[in-house]
Enzyme design. Structure first.
Site, PDB file in Angstrom:
ATOM      1  N   TYR A 103      21.255 -30.551 -31.310  1.00  0.00           N
ATOM      2  CA  TYR A 103      20.569 -31.330 -30.274  1.00  0.00           C
ATOM      3  C   TYR A 103      21.497 -31.538 -29.078  1.00  0.00           C
ATOM      4  O   TYR A 103      21.098 -31.383 -27.926  1.00  0.00           O
ATOM      5  CB  TYR A 103      20.155 -32.684 -30.859  1.00  0.00           C
ATOM      6  CG  TYR A 103      19.310 -33.518 -29.937  1.00  0.00           C
ATOM      7  CD1 TYR A 103      17.921 -33.411 -29.945  1.00  0.00           C
ATOM      8  CD2 TYR A 103      19.893 -34.417 -29.038  1.00  0.00           C
ATOM      9  CE1 TYR A 103      17.139 -34.167 -29.094  1.00  0.00           C
ATOM     10  CE2 TYR A 103      19.109 -35.174 -28.186  1.00  0.00           C
ATOM     11  CZ  TYR A 103      17.731 -35.050 -28.214  1.00  0.00           C
ATOM     12  OH  TYR A 103      16.973 -35.794 -27.373  1.00  0.00           O
ATOM     13  N   PHE A 126       4.158 -21.936  -3.663  1.00  0.00           N
ATOM     14  CA  PHE A 126       3.650 -21.412  -4.919  1.00  0.00           C
ATOM     15  C   PHE A 126       2.727 -22.494  -5.467  1.00  0.00           C
ATOM     16  O   PHE A 126       2.916 -23.679  -5.161  1.00  0.00           O
ATOM     17  CB  PHE A 126       4.789 -21.049  -5.889  1.00  0.00           C
ATOM     18  CG  PHE A 126       4.236 -20.459  -7.154  1.00  0.00           C
ATOM     19  CD1 PHE A 126       3.606 -19.228  -7.119  1.00  0.00           C
ATOM     20  CD2 PHE A 126       4.277 -21.151  -8.352  1.00  0.00           C
ATOM     21  CE1 PHE A 126       3.030 -18.694  -8.264  1.00  0.00           C
ATOM     22  CE2 PHE A 126       3.700 -20.623  -9.497  1.00  0.00           C
ATOM     23  CZ  PHE A 126       3.077 -19.394  -9.456  1.00  0.00           C
ATOM     24  N   THR A 127       1.740 -22.107  -6.272  1.00  0.00           N
ATOM     25  CA  THR A 127       0.714 -23.073  -6.710  1.00  0.00           C
ATOM     26  C   THR A 127       1.315 -24.343  -7.324  1.00  0.00           C
ATOM     27  O   THR A 127       0.983 -25.458  -6.927  1.00  0.00           O
ATOM     28  CB  THR A 127      -0.228 -22.409  -7.744  1.00  0.00           C
ATOM     29  OG1 THR A 127       0.578 -21.807  -8.755  1.00  0.00           O
ATOM     30  CG2 THR A 127      -1.093 -21.342  -7.103  1.00  0.00           C
ATOM     31  N   ASP A 130      14.107 -21.275  -4.447  1.00  0.00           N
ATOM     32  CA  ASP A 130      13.379 -20.914  -5.662  1.00  0.00           C
ATOM     33  C   ASP A 130      13.769 -19.482  -6.010  1.00  0.00           C
ATOM     34  O   ASP A 130      13.337 -18.526  -5.355  1.00  0.00           O
ATOM     35  CB  ASP A 130      11.867 -21.045  -5.415  1.00  0.00           C
ATOM     36  CG  ASP A 130      11.041 -20.655  -6.643  1.00  0.00           C
ATOM     37  OD1 ASP A 130      11.596 -20.036  -7.572  1.00  0.00           O
ATOM     38  OD2 ASP A 130       9.833 -20.978  -6.667  1.00  0.00           O
ATOM     39  N   LYS A 169      10.751 -15.426 -15.578  1.00  0.00           N
ATOM     40  CA  LYS A 169      10.824 -14.248 -14.712  1.00  0.00           C
ATOM     41  C   LYS A 169      12.279 -13.794 -14.626  1.00  0.00           C
ATOM     42  O   LYS A 169      12.632 -12.708 -15.047  1.00  0.00           O
ATOM     43  CB  LYS A 169      10.297 -14.587 -13.311  1.00  0.00           C
ATOM     44  CG  LYS A 169       8.808 -14.859 -13.258  1.00  0.00           C
ATOM     45  CD  LYS A 169       8.389 -15.119 -11.824  1.00  0.00           C
ATOM     46  CE  LYS A 169       6.980 -15.633 -11.713  1.00  0.00           C
ATOM     47  NZ  LYS A 169       5.941 -14.611 -11.753  1.00  0.00           N
ATOM     48  N   ARG A 205      -5.489 -14.253  -6.748  1.00  0.00           N
ATOM     49  CA  ARG A 205      -4.552 -14.970  -5.883  1.00  0.00           C
ATOM     50  C   ARG A 205      -5.220 -15.098  -4.528  1.00  0.00           C
ATOM     51  O   ARG A 205      -4.972 -14.364  -3.595  1.00  0.00           O
ATOM     52  CB  ARG A 205      -3.209 -14.219  -5.759  1.00  0.00           C
ATOM     53  CG  ARG A 205      -2.411 -14.172  -7.037  1.00  0.00           C
ATOM     54  CD  ARG A 205      -1.594 -15.423  -7.364  1.00  0.00           C
ATOM     55  NE  ARG A 205      -2.325 -16.524  -7.940  1.00  0.00           N
ATOM     56  CZ  ARG A 205      -1.774 -17.471  -8.704  1.00  0.00           C
ATOM     57  NH1 ARG A 205      -0.499 -17.445  -9.015  1.00  0.00           N
ATOM     58  NH2 ARG A 205      -2.476 -18.476  -9.151  1.00  0.00           N
ATOM     59  N   PHE A 250      -7.752 -22.796 -10.909  1.00  0.00           N
ATOM     60  CA  PHE A 250      -7.811 -21.391 -11.336  1.00  0.00           C
ATOM     61  C   PHE A 250      -7.440 -21.208 -12.805  1.00  0.00           C
ATOM     62  O   PHE A 250      -7.810 -20.225 -13.419  1.00  0.00           O
ATOM     63  CB  PHE A 250      -6.892 -20.522 -10.461  1.00  0.00           C
ATOM     64  CG  PHE A 250      -5.451 -20.939 -10.481  1.00  0.00           C
ATOM     65  CD1 PHE A 250      -4.984 -21.898  -9.604  1.00  0.00           C
ATOM     66  CD2 PHE A 250      -4.567 -20.378 -11.387  1.00  0.00           C
ATOM     67  CE1 PHE A 250      -3.647 -22.287  -9.633  1.00  0.00           C
ATOM     68  CE2 PHE A 250      -3.237 -20.754 -11.422  1.00  0.00           C
ATOM     69  CZ  PHE A 250      -2.775 -21.722 -10.541  1.00  0.00           C
TER      70      PHE A 250
HETATM   71  N1  F0G Z   1       8.163 -20.381  -8.537  1.00  0.00           N
HETATM   72  C1  F0G Z   1       7.683 -19.139  -8.443  1.00  0.00           C
HETATM   73  C2  F0G Z   1       8.010 -18.303  -7.249  1.00  0.00           C
HETATM   74  C3  F0G Z   1       6.874 -18.611  -9.463  1.00  0.00           C
HETATM   75  O1  F0G Z   1       6.410 -17.374  -9.350  1.00  0.00           O
HETATM   76  C4  F0G Z   1       6.581 -19.422 -10.582  1.00  0.00           C
HETATM   77  C5  F0G Z   1       5.716 -18.925 -11.653  1.00  0.00           C
HETATM   78  C6  F0G Z   1       7.121 -20.714 -10.646  1.00  0.00           C
HETATM   79  C7  F0G Z   1       7.898 -21.155  -9.597  1.00  0.00           C
HETATM   80  C8  F0G Z   1       6.845 -21.631 -11.803  1.00  0.00           C
HETATM   81  O2  F0G Z   1       7.562 -21.198 -12.897  1.00  0.00           O
HETATM   82  O3  F0G Z   1       5.818 -20.577 -14.607  1.00  0.00           O
HETATM   83  O4  F0G Z   1       8.186 -21.028 -15.270  1.00  0.00           O
HETATM   84  O5  F0G Z   1       6.731 -22.874 -14.539  1.00  0.00           O
HETATM   85  N2  F0G Z   1       4.966 -17.928 -11.548  1.00  0.00           N
HETATM   86  C9  F0G Z   1       4.111 -17.355 -12.591  1.00  0.00           C
HETATM   87  C10 F0G Z   1       3.230 -16.267 -12.016  1.00  0.00           C
HETATM   88  C11 F0G Z   1       3.360 -18.367 -13.380  1.00  0.00           C
HETATM   89  O6  F0G Z   1       2.368 -15.789 -12.778  1.00  0.00           O
HETATM   90  O7  F0G Z   1       3.399 -15.837 -10.890  1.00  0.00           O
HETATM   91  P1  F0G Z   1       7.039 -21.437 -14.412  1.00  0.00           P
END
Ligand code: F0G
Length: 482
Positions: A80, A132-133, A223, A266, A389, A455
């Site tokens: 832990y 980003f979303t 990011d 990623k 998208r 979405f």
């Molecule tokens: N920033 C970027 C540029 C991303 O593409 C993503 C995730 C995140 C932050 C959030 O990271 O998923 O680990 O919480 N992109 C994925 C996609 C979900 O399908 O493009 P996460």
């Protein structure tokens, strides 16, 4: 991975790895694909993987790991607090980014949650190349405002500009002058700008943004989730960095930033995330929040096995054969589609191939979710799961009116080392067929619409019976073929 010239003169992408473990995939007949997408409410997020042939939904958490990553998982130190695994990962990150403090988190959006909690206050603006979303959702839920300042060319589908993710420097200066530093939460640069087609940011632009932020005393956040792809483009498209070693580029980027965060789903081909900072005061603020929201400071919600895989995956990312994986396959897929007249985002970016629904579904009003309709139609035509998208990925305005996306795209993500060239050619072939039959694609409307990030779980229905007509035409044209 590299493009290699064949006798015919054609440049063919050549994999620099061999596959030693495989997963069986199913290609259902078109009639069953139609049934599956109907059951999924025409939302590809709600498809079951057993109904999917090629899963090109995302490159997140689905990249193929190397034998060294799997081997490293076996030595994970499961404790832990104070696990050796954490210190191994910390050392790799400190080495790659040259930053002092690493704070683990369970994935990228968890980092965004914590960064927003510390820096965002109601009424403060966050300036970025593009949202980003999840980033935007975390900022706006706290009453923050998002201002996007990607260069105009970034929002054009077709272009030959090498770095379409760059920030507009004049707009940055104007906004700082207009709002004043006190009204700005932070400036954010997103590597490999996701929602505009995986477009990279140039070293020169980052340098200018960093200088401006340092002079103004505004925190600069990076990011780095799509950093791998961006590194490839810096080496390929910026003469000055042609011979630079990848790690030195990473360090140079990090030296311009105050906070670096990433999704390890990623970057590093594992699962997890993390935040890096140099400033002790900032580190201590994050340190207080990690045990509250993520887990103890030496795992932050990640499994120790993933952390071991990540440490190795990050080291392996410092290699052109690895960072080239996605961009080269994306380019090959884009080229096949362009050959057949299908409009895609150019130049080809990282992350995936982005097909332009605004042109393909020009016969549909934007209110009927052009990109959503194209995404569902691609699944019907191919069994390939891709992602909307466009407007569906936006949130409605406060007054409930629709907020139309600047780009309506169907994204065919290219996870690293997962698909073969014949599979890529199959995807291109079926989308080219769909393009020829684009007049058969109809609109969609919501039957269930969640308020936040709609979405993910939203359900829709077709306007008219176009999915049946499309499947019928497919059967006529392809006969017995799947
Ligand atoms: N920033 C970027 C540029 C991303 O593409 C993503 C995730 C995140 C932050 C959030 O990271 O998923 O680990 O919480 N992109 C994925 C996609 C979900 O399908 O493009 P996460």
């Amino acid at each position: 991975m590299s493009f290699v010239k064949f006798m015919s003169g054609e440049n063919i992408p050549l994999e620099m790895h061999k596959v030693r473990m495989v997963q069986k995939v199913n290609l259902l007949p078109v009639e069953q694909r139609l049934k599956a997408i109907e059951e999924a409410g025409y939302n590809t997020f709600l498809l079951k993987n057993r109904d999917v042939f090629l899963d090109q939904l995302t490159d997140s958490g689905v990249n193929a790991m190397s034998q060294e990553q799997y081997a490293a998982m076996m030595r994970a130190d499961d404790s832990y607090a104070g696990s050796e695994t954490f210190y191994r990962l910390e050392a790799v990150l400190q080495d790659i980014f040259g930053m002092k403090y690493f704070l683990p988190a369970h994935q990228g959006r968890a980092c965004e949650h914590l960064i927003s909690k510390i820096l965002v206050k109601p009424g403060l603006t966050t300036i970025m190349n593009y949202h980003f979303t999840t980033t935007k959702a975390h900022i706006t839920i706290l009453g923050g405002i998002v201002e996007e300042i990607v260069i105009d060319e970034g929002l054009k589908i077709e272009s030959d500009l090498p770095f379409k993710g760059d920030l507009n420097i004049d707009r940055l200066n104007e906004l700082i002058k207009k709002l004043g530093k006190e009204k700005i939460a932070f400036v954010r640069i997103e590597a490999g700008t996701n929602l505009i087609g995986g477009q990279p940011v140039s070293m020169n632009n980052m340098r200018m943004v960093s200088d401006i932020c340092r002079n103004a005393g505004i925190p600069l956040v990076y990011d780095a989730s799509l950093l791998g792809d961006n590194l490839y483009f810096i080496k390929k498209r910026d003469e000055k960095y042609k011979n630079a070693d990848i790690k030195s580029i990473c360090r140079e980027i990090a030296s311009m930033m105050d906070i670096v965060y990433f999704s390890a789903r990623k970057l590093g081909s594992a699962r997890g995330g993390g935040i890096l900072v140099n400033n002790e005061e900032l580190y201590l603020k994050f340190r207080d929040l990690i045990p509250l929201y993520e887990g103890f400071l030496t795992y932050g919600g990640m499994s120790v096995r993933e952390m071991e895989a990540l440490a190795v995956g990050l080291e392996e990312t410092m290699d052109m054969d690895v960072v080239s994986q996605t961009p080269i396959i994306v380019e090959a897929l884009c080229n096949e589609l362009i050959k057949n007249g299908v409009p895609v985002v150019t130049p080809p970016g990282g992350l995936g191939c982005h097909v332009d629904a605004t042109q393909i579904c020009a016969h549909l009003p934007q209110t009927q979710y052009r990109a959503g309709a194209l995404t569902a139609a691609i699944y019907i035509a191919s069994g390939v799961r891709n992602m909307e998208r466009g407007t569906m990925s936006e949130q409605r305005n406060e007054d409930g009116s629709e907020r139309f996306a600047e780009m309506e795209l169907a994204r065919l993500a290219v996870p690293r080392r997962v698909f073969t060239l014949s599979q890529v050619k199959y995807t291109a072939d079926r989308i080219s067929w769909l393009y020829q039959n684009r007049n058969l694609i109809g609109g969609l409307e919501f039957t269930e619409e969640p308020k936040v990030l709609r979405f993910f779980f939203g359900r829709l229905k077709p306007i008219g019976n176009w999915p049946e007509e499309l499947a019928k035409k497919f059967r006529e044209d392809f006969g017995d073929s799947l």
